[in-house]
Design a protein around this motif. Structure first.
Motif, mmCIF file in Angstrom:
data_model
loop_
_atom_site.group_PDB
_atom_site.id
_atom_site.type_symbol
_atom_site.label_atom_id
_atom_site.label_comp_id
_atom_site.label_asym_id
_atom_site.label_seq_id
_atom_site.Cartn_x
_atom_site.Cartn_y
_atom_site.Cartn_z
ATOM 1 N N ASN A 69 -3.045 -13.897 -9.964
ATOM 2 C CA ASN A 69 -3.083 -12.439 -9.804
ATOM 3 C C ASN A 69 -3.297 -11.752 -11.138
ATOM 4 N N ASP A 84 -3.859 5.684 -0.186
ATOM 5 C CA ASP A 84 -3.464 4.432 0.463
ATOM 6 C C ASP A 84 -3.746 3.217 -0.424
ATOM 7 N N TRP A 85 -3.526 3.365 -1.722
ATOM 8 C CA TRP A 85 -3.756 2.278 -2.671
ATOM 9 C C TRP A 85 -2.470 1.546 -3.038
ATOM 10 N N ASN A 114 0.645 -0.810 -3.061
ATOM 11 C CA ASN A 114 0.743 -2.200 -2.617
ATOM 12 C C ASN A 114 -0.583 -2.941 -2.666
ATOM 13 N N THR A 115 -1.538 -2.388 -3.419
ATOM 14 C CA THR A 115 -2.756 -3.134 -3.706
ATOM 15 C C THR A 115 -2.956 -3.128 -5.218
ATOM 16 N N TRP A 116 -3.965 -3.856 -5.665
ATOM 17 C CA TRP A 116 -4.257 -3.872 -7.104
ATOM 18 C C TRP A 116 -5.042 -2.639 -7.545
ATOM 19 N N LEU A 117 -5.534 -1.876 -6.596
ATOM 20 C CA LEU A 117 -6.446 -0.777 -6.948
ATOM 21 C C LEU A 117 -5.894 0.163 -8.025
ATOM 22 N N TYR A 176 3.692 -0.196 -8.432
ATOM 23 C CA TYR A 176 2.675 -0.217 -7.378
ATOM 24 C C TYR A 176 2.658 -1.475 -6.527
ATOM 25 N N LEU A 177 3.195 -2.558 -7.039
ATOM 26 C CA LEU A 177 3.130 -3.799 -6.270
ATOM 27 C C LEU A 177 4.473 -4.085 -5.622
ATOM 28 N N ASP A 180 4.672 -6.199 -2.570
ATOM 29 C CA ASP A 180 4.613 -7.501 -1.921
ATOM 30 C C ASP A 180 4.582 -8.597 -2.980
ATOM 31 N N HIS A 217 3.503 -11.455 -3.003
ATOM 32 C CA HIS A 217 2.247 -12.202 -3.101
ATOM 33 C C HIS A 217 1.251 -11.544 -4.039
ATOM 34 N N THR A 218 1.467 -10.248 -4.332
ATOM 35 C CA THR A 218 0.546 -9.557 -5.226
ATOM 36 C C THR A 218 1.117 -9.418 -6.638
#
Lengths: 314, 428, 292
Positions: C87, C148-149, C151-154, C231-232, C234, C236-237
């Protein structure tokens, strides 16, 4: 902030650049085309949150409930009745004044050492950059204690000479200096930038100076230093801004307390405590904008002074 | 397994509330109503146990999905605050006693009284226990572990110094004398009988209660005066003088964490942590540690009290509070769930769960359970809840205690502390 | 050109040179040791048993050596550190590409082009360096939540493609200004567009500063913990830094051995990146020097 404008305009030799602009770049189109990505990011991602924080600085905002407008209250409180604010100011200014020059001198000296023909140069460069790789790792808290606590390495060494040293890291008289040492220890980034600057100085200038029999010291002051000024200027401005905004060293080493007795209470750490520890995001935002003002004044003076000592090879 | 069927019925009953919540909800269909998010702070072991418990819960309740997140203590609070501020808080969160008041009074977590007896079957918890999870008479937390202040000491070090260590009922004066004797018998360099607890709020509070005072009154004012504070600072100033406790600069290494405790760092033979930290302390210390009560005041009142080491709370952002409550209930009273969690978060509040777990405990954990069991005669009733600003007063106590340690007189320290604390409480 | 080409200036006799270099090396090695002591302690901490970690161990030699911490660190969380490394690698590579591209384009505009409002934008650009991020965190979180970013890497990657980090722009501006202006002028005479000047002249001549920016960009993204922390959600990210911080819970038990072990491993990729780019930097600069 209009002063940057003056500086940039002057140093750009407006007449010449203007002519180029007019004849070959068809006005502002090219400029804004190149500026577009940044401009979109600035307007879309940076400006909104910044303005929001400016608005919040005039509110009472506890993060969990909607902000309430309170006018200048936060600023008034800062100016009149906040002893901790004064303590944080003092610590931060002291840190800026001590850490920036030492770090820059150290970085410059080693960049110069590494610019000359020594065997194993890449190895040394890498070794000296390693501490900077650690950044703000949580491990630093432990490592620094190993060095500067009552029974740390420094006192073990002093003990050999019969000196019984204090617990440097947790004694309010010395704790800030251990953070200055940490900052100087992580001198890697300015060193790399200095190195880049040094490498850009044409070798033939030194050869010519050698031919004239100029001493090493003279070469340094006449060639190296003047040609390096744009890079020195950059490092100075950036390091000073970073030192004003320093947060992580104290956050990690004092575990966010800024202690003992507020001796390592960096301005931004105080701001962080107010925001997330005591639920006063409104006040924290006001603190942040006062810091912006202080840094802006400093930066403006730096850019104004640059006219007199920074030489661009244009 | 009977607990499930009951709570499943309760779930149906709460269906109406759920619909209302989804009407108000900002998130469209993407988020299913049976999804909840759970967030806590803690170690890897806690994460491991909690995840296993959540998985078991999901297995027992098909159709429910729960996503978990965890962080260390210092990362947990900014992360939670950001999510709450963004109106995107997880459904079920782990709460701390002190922070509970901040979050409850600002409406970020919801009262749970309506679930009592239905989805939340914690009637077995004693009354004091429920009280300690309440704010202004309403239940805001579900106790995950019973906790109290304690004294932890290095048995071998006290033995080597030739002094009998403190035990249940040792008074402060006796303790002080023991520490002075320790200093005489001790051979180790830079090593002292005890940490300096003058800046340690739980110890100060306990000492005040022993003297018939409180930290905060019901009205949210200071419950002590300059003289009391000065007396506390003097107790420790004298111990510093006698060499009984660590010097100020050594104590300042202690950041109220286990790895920075002067006990762990090898400067002191005694510390005053919370009882749920005993297991963690033992892991970091080579020496064998023992746990006992904090000293008492001769002729004084009992000063210790039981409080939750941590609790589950349900956020006001939650669209499925009933599922969150159901999961919380599963983890504290259901035999299956509570067995997976064990005593990692502290001594379970439910007597039934304690009995269930007791055969499985190792020696270190058992000593904590025993300690809480023996504490009865030394406990007082829960003190009034801390007012807004209490968190900041805590930091002032620490700072002023350091100033006294580095040279300010106890009297001046007492005055300083009270003046600043009063002005903080006034600001709120 | 390599380092040897910058040999000692003429005038040094061989004997002096040898003495000189012995002296320099002994000083450098001594300083290296002091510089590296904390890191060496970290390595030694990673092979110590947990109860040998604190309590005043200044010695670098552990009482007993165990690799247990590497195992418990790597596999200790529900997701292995391998995932965190991948990651971090992905985020850092994407962020670095974005930073170097976007910052160089912007810096080119500021350093080489003229347009109305340039000084104004330049001042604002510098201004963005000054605001502490703690107070923009929540508005920014709300913004990314609306997009809606979360919990993503955005949120960690996309802004870099819009040059939000003014450090890199300022750095490149300073270096671009040092390039001889006659080159642009000649190219313009030949009718080259601004784009061609940027792409064919400025970028190739700026390899050193691009390498410098790439080093810093990669390392700083790798080390960043506040962004990923917020921002992260989860696991897994998670990035390496968040994984590291998950090993430490200051209120209770922490696996310090695992922290040191994983910290040691986490330095390896960024150290390799540094070694790779520093070659580029040194060689690149030498080339620039010759063309002058």
């Amino acid at each position: 902030m209009a002063t940057y404008a003056a500086e940039v305009a002057v140093s750009k030799r407006p007449a010449k650049a203007g002519r180029i602009g007019r004849f070959f770049f068809a006005g502002n189109g090219a400029g804004y085309m190149f500026l577009a990505p940044w401009l979109i990011g600035f307007l879309g991602l940076t400006l909104g949150p910044a303005l929001a924080s400016l608005y919040l600085s005039f509110t009472d905002y506890d993060l969990l409930q909607a902000p309430k407008f309170v006018g200048m209250d936060n600023y008034v409180r800062m100016a009149t009745g906040d002893a901790k604010f004064a303590a944080a100011m003092k610590v931060t200014f002291l840190y800026v004044i001590l850490s920036v020059p030492f770090k820059l001198m150290f970085a410059l000296a080693l960049a110069m050492a590494f610019n000359r023909g020594i065997k194993g140069l890449p190895f040394y460069r890498a070794v000296f950059y390693l501490p900077s790789l650690l950044g703000g790792s949580v491990a630093i808290a432990v490592l620094w204690r190993q060095l500067f606590a009552a029974d740390g390495l420094i006192n073990s060494i002093l003990g050999v000479f019969g000196i019984d040293g204090p617990s440097w890291i947790s004694n309010p008289n010395y704790s800030l200096y251990t953070l200055v040492v940490l900052s100087v220890w992580q001198f890697g980034s300015p060193m790399i930038i200095f190195l880049a600057g040094l490498r850009q100085i044409p070798q033939d200038m030194y050869e010519a100076a050698n031919m004239d029999g100029a001493s090493k010291a003279r070469q340094f002051f006449r060639i190296t230093l003047p040609l390096l000024t744009p890079v020195i200027f950059f490092n100075f401005v950036i390091q000073t801004i970073d030192a004003f905004k320093a947060f992580t060293p104290s956050f990690i080493i004092s575990a966010g307390t800024g202690g003992p007795i507020n001796s390592t209470l960096f301005y931004t750490l105080y701001l962080y405590q107010e925001a997330f520890g005591f639920f006063r995001m409104g006040y924290a935002s006001a603190l942040a904008w006062v810091l912006v003002l202080i840094i802006a004044v400093f930066t403006t003076f730096s850019f104004l002074s640059a006219r007199y000592w920074v030489h661009y090879d244009e | 397994m009977s607990a499930y069927s009951v709570s499943r019925r309760a779930l149906l009953g709460a269906g109406a509330g759920m619909t209302a919540a989804s009407l108000l909800g900002l998130r469209p269909a993407a988020a299913q109503q049976k999804d909840i998010r759970v967030f806590w702070w803690g170690s890897q072991e806690r994460a491991d146990r909690t995840n296993r418990a959540v998985d078991a819960f999901k297995k027992a309740n098909s159709g429910i999905d729960a996503k978990t997140e965890f962080a260390g203590w210092s990362d947990y609070w900014p992360r939670l605050a950001t999510r709450v501020a963004g109106r995107n808080a997880p459904d079920l969160i782990q709460m701390d006693y002190r922070y509970m008041f901040e979050y409850a009074r600002r409406g970020a977590i919801v009262p749970l009284d309506q679930y009592l007896g239905s989805a939340l079957k914690i009637e077995g918890f004693d009354k004091a226990n429920l009280e300690s999870c309440s704010v202004d008479g309403k239940l805001f937390g579900i106790n995950l572990g019973v906790n109290s202040s304690c004294a932890v000491y290095d048995t071998a070090a006290w033995e080597a110094a030739g002094v009998e260590p403190l035990t249940f009922g040792t008074s402060w004066d006796e303790f002080s004398a023991k520490c002075a004797a320790f200093a005489k018998g001790n051979k180790r360099r830079r090593f002292y009988a005890t940490m300096d607890a003058s800046g340690h709020e739980p110890a100060f509070e306990l000492w005040l209660v022993q003297h018939g005072k409180v930290l905060y009154t019901e009205a949210g004012q200071l419950g002590f005066d300059e003289k009391d504070a000065a007396g506390w600072f003097k107790l420790w100033a004298d111990m510093r003088k006698s060499g009984g406790c660590v010097p100020a600069d050594v104590q300042a290494l202690d950041k109220s964490t286990l790895d920075t405790s002067t006990l762990t760092l090898g400067y002191a033979a005694t510390a005053f942590p919370h009882s749920n930290q005993f297991v963690g302390l033992q892991q970091l210390n080579k020496a064998k540690l023992a746990i006992t009560a904090v000293p008492v005041t001769a002729g004084g009142k009992p000063g210790q009290y039981l409080k939750p080491s941590q609790m589950w709370s349900v956020t006001s952002d939650s669209k499925s509070p009933d599922i969150a409550v159901k999961l919380a209930n599963y983890s504290v009273v259901d035999p299956e769930g509570s067995k997976i969690l064990g005593v990692e978060r502290g001594v379970p509040a439910s007597a039934a769960v304690r009995d269930l777990l007791s055969p499985t405990l190792d020696e270190v954990s058992r000593s904590v359970v025993d300690y809480i069991g023996k504490l009865g005669p030394y406990t007082a009733k829960l003190p009034p809840s801390p007012p807004k600003g209490a968190g900041e007063v805590f930091t002032v106590l620490e700072r002023v205690s350091q100033e006294v340690g580095f040279g300010v007189s106890p009297e001046e320290g007492g005055k300083k502390f009270v003046t600043e604390a009063v002005s903080i409480l006034k600001r709120g | 050109m390599n380092d040897a080409a910058h040999a000692a200036p003429p005038g040094d006799t061989p004997e002096r040179s040898i003495l000189h270099s012995v002296l320099i090396h002994s000083v450098l090695i001594a300083v290296s040791f002091v510089m590296l002591y904390p890191l060496l302690w970290m390595v030694s901490g990673s092979v110590r048993p947990a109860d040998d970690m604190f309590g005043g161990q200044t010695s670098l030699i552990p009482s007993q050596v165990t690799l247990q911490a590497y195992k418990s660190g790597w596999f200790g969380l529900q997701v292995s550190f391998g995932t965190f490394f991948l990651n971090s690698l992905a985020i850092s590579v994407l962020a670095t590409i974005g930073n170097v591209l976007a910052a160089s384009v912007t810096a080119f505009a500021f350093a080489r082009l003229e347009f109305v409002g340039k000084s104004f934008w330049f001042a604002l650009m510098l201004g963005t360096l000054m605001l502490p991020y703690h107070v923009t965190l929540i508005p920014q979180y709300v913004l990314f939540l609306k997009l809606d970013w979360v919990n993503t890497w955005l949120p960690l990657v996309v802004p870099k493609y819009f040059a939000v980090d003014a450090f890199f722009i300022f750095l490149m501006v300073q270096f671009f200004r040092g390039l001889p202006r006659e080159l642009d002028e000649a190219a313009m005479m030949d009718g080259c567009s601004a784009w061609r000047i940027y792409w064919k002249i400025v970028l190739p001549l700026s390899l050193p500063v691009l390498a410098t920016a790439a080093i810093f960009s990669f390392i700083w993204t790798w080390e960043d913990f506040f962004g990923p922390l917020i921002y992260l959600g989860d696991i897994h990210t998670y990035t390496v830094q968040i994984g590291l911080r998950s090993l430490i819970d200051s209120s209770g038990t922490s696996d310090w051995g695992a922290l040191f072990a994983m910290s040691v491993l986490s330095l390896i990729p960024i150290f390799l990146i540094f070694l790779f780019f520093q070659r580029l930097l040194i060689e690149g600069i030498a080339t620039t020097g010759m063309k002058r």
